[in-house]
Design an enzyme around this catalytic site. Structure first.
Site, PDB file in Angstrom:
ATOM      1  N   GLY A  81      -2.518  -5.194  -6.257  1.00 10.24           N
ATOM      2  CA  GLY A  81      -3.612  -5.820  -5.534  1.00 10.24           C
ATOM      3  C   GLY A  81      -4.018  -7.145  -6.125  1.00 10.24           C
ATOM      4  N   GLY A  82      -3.895  -8.195  -5.324  1.00 11.55           N
ATOM      5  CA  GLY A  82      -4.358  -9.508  -5.750  1.00 11.55           C
ATOM      6  C   GLY A  82      -3.527 -10.160  -6.840  1.00 11.55           C
ATOM      7  CG  PHE A 139      -8.291  -4.079   4.072  1.00 12.68           C
ATOM      8  CD1 PHE A 139      -8.014  -4.078   5.435  1.00 12.68           C
ATOM      9  CD2 PHE A 139      -9.315  -3.269   3.603  1.00 12.68           C
ATOM     10  CE1 PHE A 139      -8.757  -3.298   6.319  1.00 12.68           C
ATOM     11  CE2 PHE A 139     -10.067  -2.487   4.480  1.00 12.68           C
ATOM     12  CZ  PHE A 139      -9.783  -2.498   5.846  1.00 12.68           C
ATOM     13  N   GLY A 140      -4.520  -5.901   2.317  1.00 18.74           N
ATOM     14  CA  GLY A 140      -3.864  -6.919   1.526  1.00 18.74           C
ATOM     15  C   GLY A 140      -4.751  -8.150   1.435  1.00 18.74           C
ATOM     16  CB  SER A 187       2.981  -4.855  -0.942  1.00 18.72           C
ATOM     17  OG  SER A 187       2.393  -4.221   0.180  1.00 18.72           O
ATOM     18  CG  MET A 203      -3.389   3.739  -0.698  1.00 10.38           C
ATOM     19  SD  MET A 203      -3.370   1.972  -0.353  1.00 10.38           S
ATOM     20  CE  MET A 203      -1.665   1.776   0.152  1.00 10.38           C
ATOM     21  N   GLY A 234       1.889  -8.625  -2.429  1.00  8.89           N
ATOM     22  CA  GLY A 234       2.084  -8.736  -0.985  1.00  8.89           C
ATOM     23  C   GLY A 234       1.957 -10.169  -0.534  1.00  8.89           C
TER      24      GLY A 234
END
Ligand code: DX5
Ligand code: ZN
Length: 219
Positions: free
Chosen positions: A176-177, A145-146, A10, A70, A197
């Site tokens: 994510g994560g 948010f990253g 990302s 998003m 990311g």
């Protein structure tokens, strides 16, 4: 279910002062897709970029451009995201009043169609649009948010999506994560496209970071 492992860095975590160089760098470092996080400051609190940036990046990589919208009104700019060079366009189910129509429109524009679900959003409902879908993106953090921590209960959700899609050629993407520490369980649950990311755009070697996630997922 499609079985090939896909690593999708990302660019939200890239250095925005030299974003083109970072896209070229992760391409060379072994990224399968380039994940583009579009945020509108409304559906999510954060703001990132739109079609002009995607268009500017397009000549820099031949990899699949995986656009994750998003945004509150994804229908307004679908054609622009397609023209800018997106190969996949993913909308949030929570943002679509007429999801069936939106997915059909994305395919008519020549792109693969994806639906994303926030952590709290049930998977029920998607069963009625599976024939319109190429990808289901399970958010494994709350979008916006990253650098957030992976929500472990999303592993059960990924497994439930896998059971729902059965033999259909639909890719499950987790976003994510994701790190080398949890990639194995995300893959085992059924995700085949792993967005990362912070775990890619850190340190001095993007190639080592991508290799570590890929190796962990395959282990
Ligand atoms: C979150 C975005 C993600 C995310 C990935 O809203 O969709 O793509 O930022 O970044 P990391 O891997 O840092 O969680
Ligand atoms: Zn994303």
């Amino acid at each position: 279910m499609t079985d090939t492992l896909i690593i999708a860095p990302s660019i939200l975590a890239a250095d925005f002062s030299r974003i083109g160089d970072d896209v070229k760098a992760v391409d060379t470092a072994g990224a399968d897709w380039i994940h583009l996080d579009v945020m509108d400051g409304h559906f999510v609190p954060n703001l990132t970029f739109g079609p002009p940036l995607i268009k500017a990046l397009r000549p820099l990589s031949q990899k699949t451009f995986d656009t994750h919208l998003m945004v509150s009104n994804p229908d307004l700019l679908l054609a622009e995201y397609a023209t800018a060079g997106s190969d996949i366009i993913t909308v949030h189910a929570e943002a679509c009043q007429h999801l069936d129509r939106t997915l059909s429109h994305i395919r008519e524009l020549g792109c693969k169609a994806g639906v994303s679900l926030n952590p709290h959003t049930p998977i029920d409902g998607l069963q009625h649009v599976l024939d319109r879908l190429d990808l289901i993106l399970v958010m494994t953090v709350n979008p916006g948010f990253g650098g957030q921590s992976f929500i472990d209960t999303m592993l059960d959700k990924i497994a439930a999506v896998k059971a729902m899609i059965g033999d259909r050629p639909i890719i499950i993407e987790a976003d994510g994560g994701i790190t080398a520490n949890n990639a194995a369980k995300v893959f085992a649950a059924g995700a085949r496209a792993l967005v990362a990311g912070s775990a890619v755009f850190k340190g001095t070697s993007y190639a080592e970071n991508i290799t570590a996630i890929r190796a962990a997922a395959a282990s």
